[in-house]
Design a protein around this motif. Structure first.
Motif, short mmCIF file in Angstrom:
data_model
loop_
_atom_site.label_atom_id
_atom_site.label_comp_id
_atom_site.label_asym_id
_atom_site.label_seq_id
_atom_site.Cartn_x
_atom_site.Cartn_y
_atom_site.Cartn_z
N GLU B 8 0.21 -2.51 -1.06
CA GLU B 8 0.91 -1.11 -1.13
C GLU B 8 -0.02 0.06 -1.07
OE1 GLU B 8 4.43 -0.02 -1.09
OE2 GLU B 8 3.13 1.71 -0.42
N ASP B 9 0.28 0.86 -0.06
CA ASP B 9 -0.84 1.85 0.35
C ASP B 9 -0.43 3.03 -0.37
OD1 ASP B 9 0.57 3.57 3.06
OD2 ASP B 9 1.51 1.87 2.01
N GLU B 10 0.89 3.14 -0.76
CA GLU B 10 1.05 4.39 -1.27
C GLU B 10 0.69 4.31 -2.97
OE1 GLU B 10 3.44 7.04 1.07
OE2 GLU B 10 2.80 7.24 -1.01
N GLN B 11 0.05 5.11 -3.58
CA GLN B 11 -0.75 4.92 -4.75
C GLN B 11 0.30 4.83 -6.09
OE1 GLN B 11 -3.93 4.06 -5.33
NE2 GLN B 11 -3.19 3.78 -7.37
N ASP B 12 1.16 5.86 -5.67
CA ASP B 12 2.31 5.97 -6.84
C ASP B 12 2.88 4.84 -7.12
OD1 ASP B 12 3.00 9.52 -6.17
OD2 ASP B 12 1.51 8.50 -7.54
N ILE B 13 3.38 4.37 -5.77
CA ILE B 13 4.41 3.33 -5.80
C ILE B 13 3.47 1.96 -6.07
CG2 ILE B 13 5.94 1.60 -4.21
CD1 ILE B 13 6.41 4.07 -2.64
N LEU B 14 2.48 1.64 -5.78
CA LEU B 14 1.75 0.73 -6.31
C LEU B 14 1.57 0.80 -7.75
CD1 LEU B 14 -0.38 -1.62 -5.40
CD2 LEU B 14 -2.26 0.04 -5.58
N ASP B 15 0.93 1.87 -8.33
CA ASP B 15 1.08 1.99 -9.87
C ASP B 15 2.50 1.70 -10.21
OD1 ASP B 15 -0.89 4.97 -10.00
OD2 ASP B 15 -1.24 2.80 -9.80
N LEU B 16 3.65 2.16 -9.79
CA LEU B 16 4.99 1.88 -10.43
C LEU B 16 5.17 0.57 -10.21
CD1 LEU B 16 7.76 2.49 -11.03
CD2 LEU B 16 8.30 2.59 -8.41
N LEU B 17 4.93 -0.53 -9.35
CA LEU B 17 4.73 -2.06 -9.15
C LEU B 17 3.99 -2.54 -10.30
CD1 LEU B 17 4.78 -2.36 -5.21
CD2 LEU B 17 6.86 -3.10 -6.77
N VAL B 18 2.89 -2.08 -10.38
CA VAL B 18 1.83 -2.60 -11.39
C VAL B 18 2.52 -2.59 -12.63
CG1 VAL B 18 -0.37 -2.49 -12.51
CG2 VAL B 18 -0.11 -2.28 -10.31
N PHE B 19 3.13 -1.15 -13.14
CA PHE B 19 3.86 -1.29 -14.34
C PHE B 19 4.96 -2.04 -14.52
CE2 PHE B 19 1.24 2.24 -15.89
CZ PHE B 19 0.95 3.11 -15.41
N THR B 20 5.56 -2.16 -13.62
CA THR B 20 7.07 -2.86 -13.50
C THR B 20 6.59 -4.12 -13.66
OG1 THR B 20 7.85 -1.32 -12.00
CG2 THR B 20 9.10 -3.26 -12.37
N LEU B 21 5.75 -4.80 -12.77
CA LEU B 21 5.47 -6.11 -12.91
C LEU B 21 4.78 -6.79 -14.32
CD1 LEU B 21 4.34 -6.93 -9.26
CD2 LEU B 21 6.56 -7.71 -10.34
N GLN B 22 3.89 -5.79 -14.72
CA GLN B 22 3.14 -6.06 -16.01
C GLN B 22 4.24 -6.00 -17.19
OE1 GLN B 22 -0.05 -3.15 -16.24
NE2 GLN B 22 -1.53 -4.63 -15.57
N TYR B 23 5.06 -5.20 -16.94
CA TYR B 23 6.15 -5.14 -18.24
C TYR B 23 6.89 -6.27 -18.06
CZ TYR B 23 10.19 -3.54 -20.55
OH TYR B 23 11.31 -3.28 -21.50
N GLY B 24 7.15 -6.96 -16.86
CA GLY B 24 7.78 -8.31 -16.73
C GLY B 24 7.28 -9.47 -17.12
#
Lengths: 763, 133
Positions: B8-24
């Motif tokens: 994902e090239d958009e940093q914010d969304i990348l971070d969001l995904l990281v947080f989410t997946l890690q949370y998962g």
């Protein structure tokens, strides 16, 4: 020789004369004046020879020239010489000259003793170019002592001997004068003379008649000024016939009186248009002519019972001649000529007058026709002028219209192609007008077929029922422009007159539309990126990814979450709608089990009721057997959720929402009704419009974009169904939304699960 | 623990995904472009790929194609992430070999559910495969 040729008339030469035969005996001439040196020929009588240019010789016995006139002397250079014919002959032109001939003849006569043929003439060349006509005439005297007269100067008579002599009359044929007849005692001469006179007279008459007719004809056809030519004709007739007065009268329909159409010789001219006659058509000479259809010739009208002498008349006609003017079967009028003396006219002239009357008949008829034609022409002219003005007005209007107009007639020919059409289709009028619709694709290459095919089929098979048909199509041109075409048949009193196509350049509009859609798509897309973050982070916060939150923090975040949801829905709906309107949405058409979809939908609705914490009664009625419908399951789900959601949202808590399904012939009808706030009748039309939410406070309060119904109605249309609403508008009575979807018919569709691409039609 | 690679090239969304997946409960391999994604996939051999479709340089589709073309990596399930939702795009996506398509904005919990489902199905398949082997 033809009598009628004037040239030949004047060229007729007279041959009159006497035969002569040579004297066998001597002639004794007592001729005091002339002295002949040796004069064996003697005439007892004085001889006078005409000195008129003709050459006269009297040849006596022995062939000697007894007398000759000055002409001879001049012609043959006699100079007082007394010379014999023979010698003269040798002197001048042996053998070929007349003298030679005479000499021959004479000699022959002398030698043979035969008589020269009376009246025989010879053409004899005379020197260079002229010829001479020589004739022999016998100078005869009466048998016993009667007179010889030469020409017209008879002198004394001889009472003794006969003096037969030859008179050789020489005419120089180089001159072409009329030869007058020499009066002689010969009966033949006289007969001939008489006959000639008669013939000449006849010829003269004929000639005159022909000339007159020619003049009349010329006059009659010289102009179409009818009255003028009639008058001139009458003048010619007067002149030729010798009449003093002439009148041409015509019958008038609907009148017992004739009308003087033209006169000649009268002191007062006729007023234009003529003058009515004093007499009725059954009166007088005129009446007789009309009744009997015959011409008349009267020497003295006062003695003729038919004549009515009008007391008022200034003119004292005595002779009269008249003819009916007849054209075919039709009696047109009467021609009359008069003279103040009796017996002026002759039977011969009647012929001419009748002929003139016939010519007049033609002229009168022609003039009649001409007048009719003229007035018709004038009428037509003014009609045409009116029409032209009207047409040019219409044309001006057509030219001023910004829309292109193309008209075809009942034969499929293009008859009108206005200026705007020229511009839009990039074709000059001249290239198009008159061409057949069959060549449409040649004239307008690249133009959509349907347009020309429709014109073609309507032209081939025009039906009155078609009068209400209108064909609309978007036509893409080669140059990329897009036209919106409206085509309609032209029916007048049940007759098919052709078609009219009106087209408008909507390239600009389409471009704008496209840009709008593109804009919406771009914006929607662009919006989604930040919204992903907003929604995402809020959601994970609320999920507890960042740890525990206070109650207040939680609540605040929930607000944010709700609104993000709203925003997301709005953006999604906007995008959805714009794509549907742009025709970018393809339906996955397939047989669909409605019951299943309804079940799935209800699950989601239940989730909604729980989430909203708003209880509602849902009443679902489905028939046991339900045919599959033809549609996109996803989109049908979308439709149902939207309508059921609306029903739920706009009904007070503990209200009722009912869903009923009916199977009709080719379609299935679904009704969703509620007992909510209802929709006032005034707003019902607009609820399917974009963003329209009405004024009701409850609607405003509810989260909504105003796009739902717009999307739903479009989707239903794409399924070829219909949607409508019924509501009293009274709060508590609610509304019923109904829509139809087609039943799946494997005959109509191609293959199961085949993805039909349903074209979305703009509006 | 499953390993998920994100591109994902958009940093914010990348971070969001990281947080989410890690949370998962997932191990996350974040990448910012197509090349990185391919490289990391080969070296790390994740259990699932979550690729943004629109990226500068190589698109998510191209990454997917290359992954699927490589015998070593072709079995890895690919899930696309996209802001656009056009039919044609989605179809194209599936044609490259992707297994699912998630639209933005997404609900993180939904994302986790979906990914979980995919992995379960895939995993069982793989397990069976492994058992058979």
């Amino acid at each position: 020789m033809s009598y009628l040729s004037p040239l030949s008339l004047s060229a007729i030469l007279l041959l009159v004369g006497l035969t002569a035969y040579f004297l066998i005996s001597h002639l004794i001439v007592q001729f005091s004046r002339k002295s002949w040196k040796s004069n064996p020929i003697k005439f007892e009588l004085p001889v006078y020879l005409p000195q008129n240019g003709d050459a006269y010789i009297i040849v006596g016995e022995g062939g000697k020239i007894a007398y000759s006139n000055s002409t001879i002397k001049e012609l043959f250079n006699l100079n007082g010489r007394k010379i014999s014919l023979e010698s003269l002959a040798t002197e001048i032109n042996p053998k070929e000259s007349f003298f030679g001939l005479c000499a021959q003849e004479g000699k022959a006569r002398l030698s043979l003793g035969s008589t020269l043929i009376d009246g025989k003439s010879y053409r004899i060349p005379n020197g260079d170019s002229s010829t001479m006509l020589v004739s022999f005439h016998e100078l005869k005297n009466a048998s016993n002592g009667s007179t010889i007269s030469l020409k017209d100067k008879p002198e004394k008579t001889s009472d003794s001997s006969q003096i037969p002599t030859h008179q050789i009359v020489v005419h120089d044929t180089g001159s072409s004068e009329n030869i007058t007849i020499r009066e002689q005692h010969s009966r033949t001469i006289q007969d001939l003379e008489k006959k000639f006179q008669q013939k000449t007279q006849q010829v003269k008459i004929e000639h005159q008649r022909t000339e007159t007719l020619l003049r009349i004809l010329t006059e009659l056809s010289s102009s179409l000024d009818f009255e003028q030519i009639l008058q001139r004709t009458l003048e010619v007739l007067n002149e030729v016939i010798g009449a003093s007065h002439a009148t041409c009268m015509v019958l008038q329909s609907g009148s017992r009186k004739l009308r003087h159409l033209a006169t000649a010789g009268y002191s007062t001219p006729l007023p234009p248009g003529g003058m009515p006659s004093a007499l009725n058509i059954n009166q007088g000479l005129v009446g007789w002519i009309i009744a009997n259809r015959k011409s008349v010739l009267i020497d003295d009208v006062l003695k003729d019972e038919r004549w009515i002498q009008l007391p008022s008349s200034w003119y004292h006609h005595r002779s009269a001649v008249g003819s009916p003017i007849i054209m075919g079967d039709q009696l047109l009028g009467v021609l009359l000529l008069y003279y103040p003396e009796v017996g002026k006219f002759s039977i011969e002239q009647l012929d001419l007058i009748q002929a003139a009357a016939n010519q007049m008949a033609v002229a009168i008829k022609n003039a009649e026709l001409f007048h009719i034609t003229l007035s018709q022409k004038e009428e037509l002219s003014s009609l045409l002028r009116e029409q032209r003005v009207e047409t040019s007005r219409s044309r001006s209007i057509l030219e001023a219209i910004a829309d292109g107009v193309l008209v075809t007639d009942q034969y499929g020919e293009i008859t009108l192609f206005n200026h705007s059409a020229e511009k839009m289709l990039d074709k000059k009028r001249v290239e198009v007008i008159g061409r057949s619709i069959d060549h449409f694709s040649e004239i307008f290459p690249g133009i959509a077929q349907a347009w020309s095919e429709t014109i073609h089929s309507w032209t081939q098979d025009p039906q009155p029922a078609n009068s209400s048909k209108i064909f609309t199509e978007q036509v893409s041109l080669e140059n990329g422009n897009v036209l919106s075409v409206n085509l309609a048949p032209v029916i007048n009193n049940g007759d098919f007159f052709g078609t009219v196509s009106v087209f408008r350049d909507i390239t600009h509009l389409i471009e704008i539309d496209r840009l709008k859609s593109e804009f919406v798509a771009t914006v929607s897309h662009e919006l989604r990126t930040p919204m992903t973050s907003i929604k995402g982070y809020v959601d994970i916060l609320l999920m507890g990814v960042a740890g525990e939150m206070s109650e207040q923090e939680r609540r605040f975040l929930e607000v944010v979450q709700e609104n993000t949801e709203r925003l997301t829905i709005l953006v999604n709906d906007l995008l959805d709608l714009s794509r549907i309107e742009a025709g970018q949405v393809n339906l996955r058409m397939q047989p669909v089990d409605l019951a299943e979809i309804i079940d799935e939908t209800m699950l989601e609705i239940n989730r909604l009721t729980v989430a909203e914490n708003k209880s509602m009664q849902f009443d679902i009625k489905l028939p046991l057997e339900l045919a599959p419908i033809h549609g996109d399951p996803e989109r049908i789900r979308q439709i149902l959720i939207n309508l059921l959601g609306n029903a739920f949202n706009y009904t007070l808590e503990n209200g009722k929402v009912a869903l009923g399904v009916q199977q009709l012939e080719n379609e299935i009808r679904i009704d969703i009704s509620d007992n909510g706030i209802g929709i006032p009748p005034g707003e019902q039309e607009r609820i399917f419009d974009r963003f329209y939410r009405g004024d009701n406070h409850m609607v405003i309060a509810t989260a909504g974009t105003g796009l739902g119904l717009s999307i739903v109605s479009k989707l239903i249309n794409m399924h070829k169904g219909r949607i409508w609403v019924q509501s009293s508008g009274v709060e508590g009575e609610g509304s019923t939304f109904s829509f139809t979807l087609p039943i799946y018919n494997p005959m109509n569709q191609s293959i199961l699960l085949h993805e039909d691409h349903v074209q979305n039609i703009n509006r | 623990m499953f390993k998920i690679l994100i591109a994902e090239d958009e940093q914010d969304i990348l971070d969001l995904l990281v947080f989410t997946l890690q949370y998962g409960g997932y191990e996350v391999v974040p990448t910012v472009n197509g090349n990185q994604a391919i490289e990391q996939t080969r070296s790390q051999l994740p259990d699932l790929l979550l690729l943004d479709v629109r990226m500068p340089g190589m698109s998510g589709y191209e990454v997917c194609r290359q992954i699927k073309a490589n015998p070593e990596t072709k079995q890895i399930p690919v899930v696309f992430l996209s802001a656009k939702g056009q039919e044609s795009e989605i179809k194209a996506g599936y044609q490259t070999g992707a297994i699912d398509y998630i639209l933005k904005p997404f609900a993180p919990d939904e994302l986790l559910n979906r990914l979980g489902e995919i992995l379960t199905i895939h995993l069982s398949g793989r397990n069976i495969h492994q058992i058979e082997n």
